[in-house]
Scaffold this motif. Structure first.
Motif, short mmCIF file in Angstrom:
data_model
loop_
_atom_site.label_atom_id
_atom_site.label_comp_id
_atom_site.label_asym_id
_atom_site.label_seq_id
_atom_site.Cartn_x
_atom_site.Cartn_y
_atom_site.Cartn_z
N ASP A 32 41.14 27.87 38.38
CA ASP A 32 40.48 27.44 37.47
C ASP A 32 41.81 28.11 36.88
N PRO A 33 42.40 27.25 36.04
CA PRO A 33 43.85 27.80 34.86
C PRO A 33 42.98 28.48 33.37
N ASP A 34 41.88 28.26 33.14
CA ASP A 34 41.42 29.15 32.23
C ASP A 34 40.89 30.28 32.36
N GLN A 35 41.05 30.76 34.12
CA GLN A 35 40.85 32.63 34.47
C GLN A 35 41.66 33.76 34.59
N ASP A 36 41.68 34.50 34.91
CA ASP A 36 42.99 35.87 35.14
C ASP A 36 42.58 36.66 35.91
N LEU A 37 43.36 37.77 36.23
CA LEU A 37 42.67 39.16 36.89
C LEU A 37 42.00 39.51 36.17
N HIS A 38 41.53 39.46 34.67
CA HIS A 38 40.74 40.38 33.91
C HIS A 38 39.53 39.88 34.34
N THR A 39 39.56 38.73 34.52
CA THR A 39 37.67 38.08 35.44
C THR A 39 37.31 38.46 36.36
N ALA A 40 38.97 38.51 37.54
CA ALA A 40 38.52 38.69 38.07
C ALA A 40 37.89 40.56 39.01
N GLY A 41 38.39 40.49 37.86
CA GLY A 41 37.76 42.54 37.78
C GLY A 41 37.24 42.90 37.19
N ALA A 42 36.39 42.19 36.14
CA ALA A 42 35.11 42.09 36.00
C ALA A 42 34.11 42.06 36.79
N ALA A 43 33.81 40.20 37.93
CA ALA A 43 33.34 39.92 38.35
C ALA A 43 32.82 41.35 39.18
N ILE A 44 34.68 41.92 40.37
CA ILE A 44 34.98 43.33 41.23
C ILE A 44 33.15 44.28 40.22
#
Length: 63
Positions: A32-44
């Motif tokens: 998803d080009p609209d997502q980044d590592l900040h989003t991954a961190g939030a999911a974790i």
């Protein structure tokens, strides 16, 4: 579950589920080009909070 020192611990199965959820989240976000590592961190963080809540609840349950 509670260890002999009274501290909660997570069984291997719960840790495995958490790690697989992290890996799945990373794979989903990678496409998803609209997502980044900040989003991954939030999911974790969300997954970790859920496991922590389950661990606390399990240590408060009576036999």
């Amino acid at each position: 579950m509670t260890a002999t020192d009274g501290q909660p611990y997570l069984p291997c199965e719960a840790v495995t589920i958490l790690l697989r959820a992290i890996a799945d989240s990373c794979r989903n976000l990678a496409d998803d080009p609209d997502q980044d590592l900040h989003t991954a961190g939030a999911a974790i963080d969300i997954e970790a909070d859920a496991l922590e809540t389950r661990a606390i609840a399990a240590t408060r349950e009576g036999p």
